[in-house]
Enzyme design. Structure first.
Site, PDB file in Angstrom:
ATOM      1  N   GLN A  99      52.331  29.100  42.702  1.00  0.00           N
ATOM      2  CA  GLN A  99      51.499  28.026  42.150  1.00  0.00           C
ATOM      3  C   GLN A  99      52.140  27.550  40.852  1.00  0.00           C
ATOM      4  O   GLN A  99      52.290  28.339  39.918  1.00  0.00           O
ATOM      5  CB  GLN A  99      50.097  28.596  41.897  1.00  0.00           C
ATOM      6  CG  GLN A  99      49.106  27.627  41.325  1.00  0.00           C
ATOM      7  CD  GLN A  99      47.806  28.337  40.953  1.00  0.00           C
ATOM      8  OE1 GLN A  99      47.749  29.566  40.871  1.00  0.00           O
ATOM      9  NE2 GLN A  99      46.765  27.571  40.707  1.00  0.00           N
ATOM     10  N   GLU A 114      36.591  32.265  29.236  1.00  0.00           N
ATOM     11  CA  GLU A 114      35.986  31.265  28.351  1.00  0.00           C
ATOM     12  C   GLU A 114      35.871  29.913  29.076  1.00  0.00           C
ATOM     13  O   GLU A 114      34.885  29.199  28.913  1.00  0.00           O
ATOM     14  CB  GLU A 114      36.825  31.109  27.077  1.00  0.00           C
ATOM     15  CG  GLU A 114      36.730  32.294  26.120  1.00  0.00           C
ATOM     16  CD  GLU A 114      37.472  33.542  26.605  1.00  0.00           C
ATOM     17  OE1 GLU A 114      38.397  33.418  27.439  1.00  0.00           O
ATOM     18  OE2 GLU A 114      37.119  34.646  26.160  1.00  0.00           O
ATOM     19  N   GLU A 131      40.884  30.141  44.651  1.00  0.00           N
ATOM     20  CA  GLU A 131      41.357  31.269  43.857  1.00  0.00           C
ATOM     21  C   GLU A 131      40.188  31.982  43.180  1.00  0.00           C
ATOM     22  O   GLU A 131      40.147  33.204  43.095  1.00  0.00           O
ATOM     23  CB  GLU A 131      42.345  30.763  42.794  1.00  0.00           C
ATOM     24  CG  GLU A 131      42.805  31.843  41.817  1.00  0.00           C
ATOM     25  CD  GLU A 131      43.897  31.359  40.877  1.00  0.00           C
ATOM     26  OE1 GLU A 131      44.072  30.123  40.738  1.00  0.00           O
ATOM     27  OE2 GLU A 131      44.582  32.219  40.289  1.00  0.00           O
TER      28      GLU A 131
END
Ligand code: FAD
Lengths: 348, 405
Positions: free
Chosen positions: B134, B382, B252
């Site tokens: 990726q 986050e 993912e």
């Protein structure tokens, strides 16, 4: 979730919202009985709605959302117990209890001891955390010492009620004292291995009921908290703009979603087989996670509300107090984590 | 949508019968003592072992349970997928790390966005063993992925690409790369992105492995120097790259965790065994921590289940995958921290690590270091919190008012 259950649940949410948060016990109880909510988990062949444990938990969740002041969990535990007894006496009891006669069940493991004295079974000790016992005709007693589950009329000599006001004002808990109260054979629901199985089944359902109540209450409180942060302005902007607060809300949302998923997963795993090997551990995990999540979510919610959260007019504290109580109900609160570890260690 | 129509299009097997079949097959086929063989080995031996194991799984039809009907090994119901992952985890079979991006990121993106030609070309090749990587992150575009600068210019029937990608897992072994590039200068920056499929053997591609804190070099930098990519290798339209990349990221974040949560559940036994080994199985404080972890791991499995159910029925909502990932990553960190704590001083002595295991290999220090994979990669914790707050809870986005002093 079945379509029927989905609709039942939607209508319960609607009705409770209309009634308002933490509405008075008598009017809520009338509604519960009139709308047939006590019948949710009762098998169809006994005149119930046949929605099983998942059905009951959907209602516990909705009642938790609304901070309902009714002894629904306590009542449905007793109803479930009478559904499980021999066919001879069952129909009569089921009919009585689903029509609104209230038999109460303690929401915590109690210390009453049944013993055989002079050939008769008698009861001595205290059942604690019994909701709205003053409205009940009987109490359901599980005595592990004597391996029996029995109904005891509350007007019997030697039975005494003490009201124990709790910080949680949405529930009215009683201690029920027994001083050598004779147990009646006709009111005996189960003995020996049957009694052990019934006690286990009741504990599992109580755990799941408390988990569901917590998931419902936490969901409602998180929505209110986010709404509050959206509207309250400080530093010339909505508080909801501050990332420090957004991240805390996101964590709360994640913890709530996890507890809810585990509850649903446990309900799926248990299905109708409350006596299946993993059932107890599945219920304990759900109760442990949901009740600790609710308590910490409520704790955070108050902080996120600032000063207004400490005022009695604001409902924040009602959720917090209910959450703190939920954590202490059920089995001995500090047994859940070690028990889960034991189940794992034992299963290896 | 992965798994769509699966119930109607392939004949369904009784999951418990399937379980017996998978279990028997795994007993026969999981390489004996693969853990020992994969401990302290170099990447090359590992790559060979992975290729072999992948080929076996493909042959048995167990490599692609999450693929839709019509593809080999695909069209499985939720129950069947769960059975396969549960059994693979239970048998402690090697994890297909080398094929992770091919099987999830690439496959899911192509299933959703690929043209019939692209699907026909790349998906069968994945089953035959093509390795993908990726190429999203760049040195200056991490969390703020949309700010990426690798440029692609359309010249005739091909894009010419220049720039640098980084942190690309297994790039040094990859045949192909999911490449996110900038083709336009539009505002917001998301609008100028395009999604390309890059042949890693193209002229102008070079890969440099990056040494990691564990002593491994699982990821690497990709340098792109006037690399030509035919226009038919574009996924979606020009400028639509951001939307395509969301499919990659959702797979993912959510789908991969169906297997990994099952693996985590089975790995709880490692903590229990460690407690016995270290003579602290009776320690009440540790039992309490373990019990808490058990409930959280169970919840991670339940969340992944619900996520898969929603995905199969087409009810996936924005943020659902973020919740699964955030809960998993936090639970994983707690898991490995407990392992490390119990392993005590001996856990601090340097030991060879095992390749191809789950996130919990029992080399607790390495597991601890590797657990950051899940709190940083695929969008950090986050960033997941931002997504949950903004897209699920409806809280406002960060104002874009900052200017450099
Ligand atoms: C093991 C591993 C494998 C990887 N594999 C790949 C791969 O195969 N392909 C690929 O393209 N990329 C891969 N990545 C890259 C990964 O996607 C990025 O590392 C990730 O998106 C974070 O970007 P960054 O490292 O630049 O950190 P930064 O974005 O610089 O973040 C630094 C810190 O700031 C925080 N932060 C950033 N923005 C915000 C914000 N808005 N609000 C609050 N906090 C914020 C972050 O959470 C982090 O804690 C991999 C990373 C790792 C660790």
């Amino acid at each position: 979730m079945s379509e029927t259950l989905h609709q039942l649940r939607e209508s319960a949410r609607h009705v409770l919202a209309e009634l308002g948060l933490a509405a008075a016990e008598p009017s809520t109880w009338d509604l519960v009985t009139e709308l047939g909510w006590l019948l949710v988990a009762v098998p169809e062949e006994l005149g119930g709605l046949g929605q099983g444990l998942s059905g009951a938990c959907a209602f516990h969740t909705e009642l938790g959302r609304g901070l309902a002041s009714v002894p629904y969990a306590s009542a449905t535990l007793a109803i479930d117990a009478v559904c499980r007894i021999g066919a001879g006496r069952r129909a009569d009891w089921v009919q009585r209890l689903t029509a609104g006669e209230y038999v109460c069940t303690p929401l915590s493991d109690s210390t009453q001891i049944a013993r055989v004295a002079a050939g008769k079974l008698t009861l001595r000790g205290v059942a604690s955390a019994v909701p709205s016992a003053d409205k009940a005709s009987h109490i359901l007693v599980c005595s592990s010492a004597a391996d029996c589950v029995a109904l005891v009329p509350l007007d019997r000599a030697g039975v005494q009620l003490t009201y124990r006001p709790t910080w949680d004002s949405t529930r009215r808990l009683f201690d029920v004292h027994f001083t050598d109260v004779a147990l009646d054979e006709p009111l005996m629901l189960a003995r020996e291995t049957d009694a052990q199985a019934l006690c286990r089944a009741l504990s599992i359902q109580r755990d799941l009921a408390l988990a569901a109540d917590s998931v419902g209450g936490a969901g409602a409180l998180l929505e209110r908290t986010v709404d509050y942060l959206q509207t309250r302005r400080q530093f010339a902007r909505p508080l909801a703009l501050f990332q420090a607060l957004k991240h805390r809300c996101a964590d709360l949302k994640t913890q709530l979603a996890a507890a809810e998923a585990l509850l649903i997963g446990s309900l799926d795993r248990i299905g109708d087989s409350l006596d299946a090997p993993g059932a107890e551990a599945a219920a304990k995990a759900a109760k442990y996670l949901a009740c600790s999540m609710y308590a910490s979510l409520a704790e955070e919610a108050l902080q996120l509300h600032g000063g207004i959260g400490m005022t009695v007019e604001h409902p924040c504290h009602l959720f917090l107090k209910r959450a703190l109580l939920n954590q202490q109900l059920g089995r001995r609160p500090d047994c859940y984590e070690p028990d889960l570890a034991d189940a794992l260690l034992g299963g290896l | 949508m992965i798994g769509e129509g699966s119930a109607s299009m392939t004949q369904q097997q009784d999951p418990e019968l399937l379980r017996l079949g998978v279990r028997a097959w795994l007993e026969q086929n999981v390489p004996r003592n693969w853990r020992a063989a994969m401990t302290g080995t170099g990447q090359d031996t590992f790559v060979r072992a992975q290729r072999e194991w992948f080929a076996r799984l493909v042959e048995a039809g167990y490599a692609t349970p999450h693929w839709p009907a019509g593809w080999p090994g695909g069209g499985r119901s939720l129950a069947e997928q769960k059975v396969i992952y549960e059994e693979v985890a239970r048998a402690d079979a090697p994890r297909l790390i080398l094929y992770f991006v091919a099987l999830y990121h690439a496959a899911c993106t192509l299933m959703e966005w690929g043209t019939p030609e692209q699907k026909g070309r790349y998906l069968p090749a994945i089953i035959q063993g093509d390795i993908w990587c990726q190429g999203f992150s760049e040195p200056n575009a991490g969390s703020d992925l949309a700010s990426l600068r690798t440029r692609a210019e359309l010249r005739g029937d091909r894009y010419v690409v220049n720039g640098q990608k980084t942190w690309s897992t297994m790039a040094q072994y990859a045949d192909r790369c999911l490449l996110l590039v900038r083709t336009g200068a539009s505002q917001p920056p998301q609008g100028g992105l395009t999604y390309l499929l890059l042949d890693m053997r193209s002229k102008g591609v070079s890969v440099r492995p990056i040494a990691q804190i564990t002593g491994d070099d699982e990821f690497g930098e990709i340098f792109l120097d006037d690399v030509e990519i035919p226009i038919e290798n574009r996924v979606g339209r020009e400028g639509e790259g951001w939307a395509v990349a969301q499919s990659t990221l959702a797979s993912e974040r959510g789908l991969t965790l169906v297997e990994l949560t099952q693996r985590m559940r089975c790995s709880l036994g490692r903590i229990a065994a460690l407690m016995q080994e270290r003579g602290c199985a009776g320690d009440q404080a540790l039992r309490r921590d373990l019990g808490r972890l058990v409930a959280k791991v169970d919840a991670a499995c339940a969340l992944a289940d619900r996520y898969l159910t929603k995905r199969i029925s087409g009810e996936e909502a924005p943020g659902d995958a973020s919740i699964v990932k955030l809960w998993y990553s936090r639970t994983l960190r707690e898991f490995v921290a407990l392992g490390l704590r119990i392993s005590g001083l001996p856990g601090q002595y340097r030991e060879d690590f095992t390749r191809g295991g789950s996130q919990e290999t029992g080399n607790w220090a390495v597991d601890f270091m590797n657990s950051y994979n899940w709190t940083i990669a695929g969008g950090s914790d986050e960033i997941q919190r931002n997504i949950i707050a903004e897209r699920m809870l409806g809280m406002p986005r960060e104002p874009k008012t900052w200017t450099a002093p």
